[in-house]
Design an enzyme around this catalytic site. Structure first.
Site, PDB file in Angstrom:
ATOM      1  N   SER A  40      -1.607  -3.368  -2.578  1.00 21.24           N
ATOM      2  CA  SER A  40      -2.288  -2.080  -2.579  1.00 21.24           C
ATOM      3  C   SER A  40      -1.549  -1.085  -3.469  1.00 21.24           C
ATOM      4  CB  SER A  40      -2.411  -1.573  -1.140  1.00 21.24           C
ATOM      5  OG  SER A  40      -3.246  -0.440  -1.066  1.00 21.24           O
ATOM      6  N   TYR A  44      -8.791   4.800  -9.785  1.00 19.24           N
ATOM      7  CA  TYR A  44      -7.929   3.727  -9.288  1.00 19.24           C
ATOM      8  C   TYR A  44      -7.593   3.934  -7.817  1.00 19.24           C
ATOM      9  CZ  TYR A  44      -3.783   0.725  -8.846  1.00 19.24           C
ATOM     10  OH  TYR A  44      -2.876  -0.220  -8.432  1.00 19.24           O
ATOM     11  N   LYS A 102      -8.707   1.504  -4.735  1.00 24.55           N
ATOM     12  CA  LYS A 102      -7.673   0.788  -3.979  1.00 24.55           C
ATOM     13  C   LYS A 102      -7.733   1.166  -2.508  1.00 24.55           C
ATOM     14  CE  LYS A 102      -4.776  -1.546  -5.502  1.00 24.55           C
ATOM     15  NZ  LYS A 102      -4.727  -3.020  -5.740  1.00 24.55           N
TER      16      LYS A 102
END
Length: 287
Positions: free
Chosen positions: A164, A178, A182
């Site tokens: 992660s 992003y 995530k």
């Protein structure tokens, strides 16, 4: 300011997470790693080979990168696989028809890191690519990995390692695509662990921040080699192997840092058992 769970923080591998430490043995195991040809994924592959894994399967989109990576590691199979494609349930690597039921550990390290931009400036295509790879692509692999196990209780533990990011819960200007994607996948993994814990207690899901690693992706995104003091890639590599050991089972469903000292975390096992919200992403209302 980032709050850390342990007093001791690490930037590189150490004895407790050393892949060659007998307590971290992966002997006889089959490991599948998405985005395993470069960066953190390749470092994790190297660590599992050092830990004695029987087979390490590397998945990636670029065949030339796979061939180069596989040539550097013994006991590996390189499989050209675009994780964004829907995989048939029961098959992690459609080209060689490897049975997902034979896999012990799945490492989801495939990631798309869009170039820095303000949230309003990300094009629909950039956002879609972020979520297609970071959420849907990795979920394709998890589904193919676990669905064959669902009709029956697996005899051996099966483990998903979610590589992660700290951006799942910290707001960093310029990386919203992003970080948000995530977070979405890590949140999916938290739901998954909760859903399988009662009926399939030998299924373990671990999410972790690998540290600040200067990977090829970081270079392409525009980070300079002297931007910060980068962590060594051996840190997330060794930590990933340690997470698959019996000693780390109490961390299932939690979000942890590769930098945190594992001996200190093990000493906190009773605290983890008594605090369901410890190391989980949630809402702090200040009470």
């Amino acid at each position: 300011m980032i709050k850390h769970l342990t007093k001791t923080l690490h930037r590189t591998a150490y004895t407790a997470i050393d892949p060659t430490n007998p307590s971290n043995s992966a002997t006889g195991k089959t490991i599948v790693i998405s985005s395993g040809a470069t960066g953190i994924g390749f470092a994790i592959a190297h660590a599992f080979v050092a830990a004695g894994a029987s087979v390490v399967v590397l998945l990636a989109r670029r065949a030339e990168a796979l061939d180069e990576a596989a040539g550097k590691l013994p006991a590996t199979e390189a499989v050209f696989q675009d994780v964004r494609r829907r995989l048939n349930e029961g098959t992690l690597a459609s080209e060689d028809e490897k049975d997902a039921a034979d896999v012990d550990v799945l490492v989801t390290s495939a990631a798309y890191f869009a170039p820095h931009a303000l949230s309003l400036d990300f094009s629909p295509d950039r956002l879609r690519e972020s979520f297609d790879t970071n959420v849907l692509g990795n979920m394709n692999l998890v589904r193919a990995f676990l669905r064959p196990e669902m009709p029956h209780m697996p005899f051996q533990p099966v483990i998903v390692l979610d590589v992660s990011s700290i951006t799942t819960y910290t707001v960093v200007p310029g990386v919203s695509a992003y970080g948000s994607s995530k977070l979405a996948f890590t949140r999916l993994m938290a739901h998954l662990q909760s859903e399988v814990s009662s009926s399939f207690p030998k299924i373990r899901v671990h999410s972790f921040h690998p540290g600040a690693i200067y990977t090829p992706a970081m270079q392409k995104t525009g980070f300079a080699s002297d931007f910060i003091k980068w962590d060594d890639e051996s840190l997330p590599a060794g930590f990933a192997v340690w997470l698959t050991s019996p000693a780390a089972a109490f961390l299932r469903g939690r979000f942890v840092f590769a930098a945190w000292d594992v001996d200190e975390m093990v000493a906190m096992k009773e605290r983890f058992e008594s605090e369901p919200g410890l190391c989980r992403i949630g809402l702090d209302v200040g009470l």
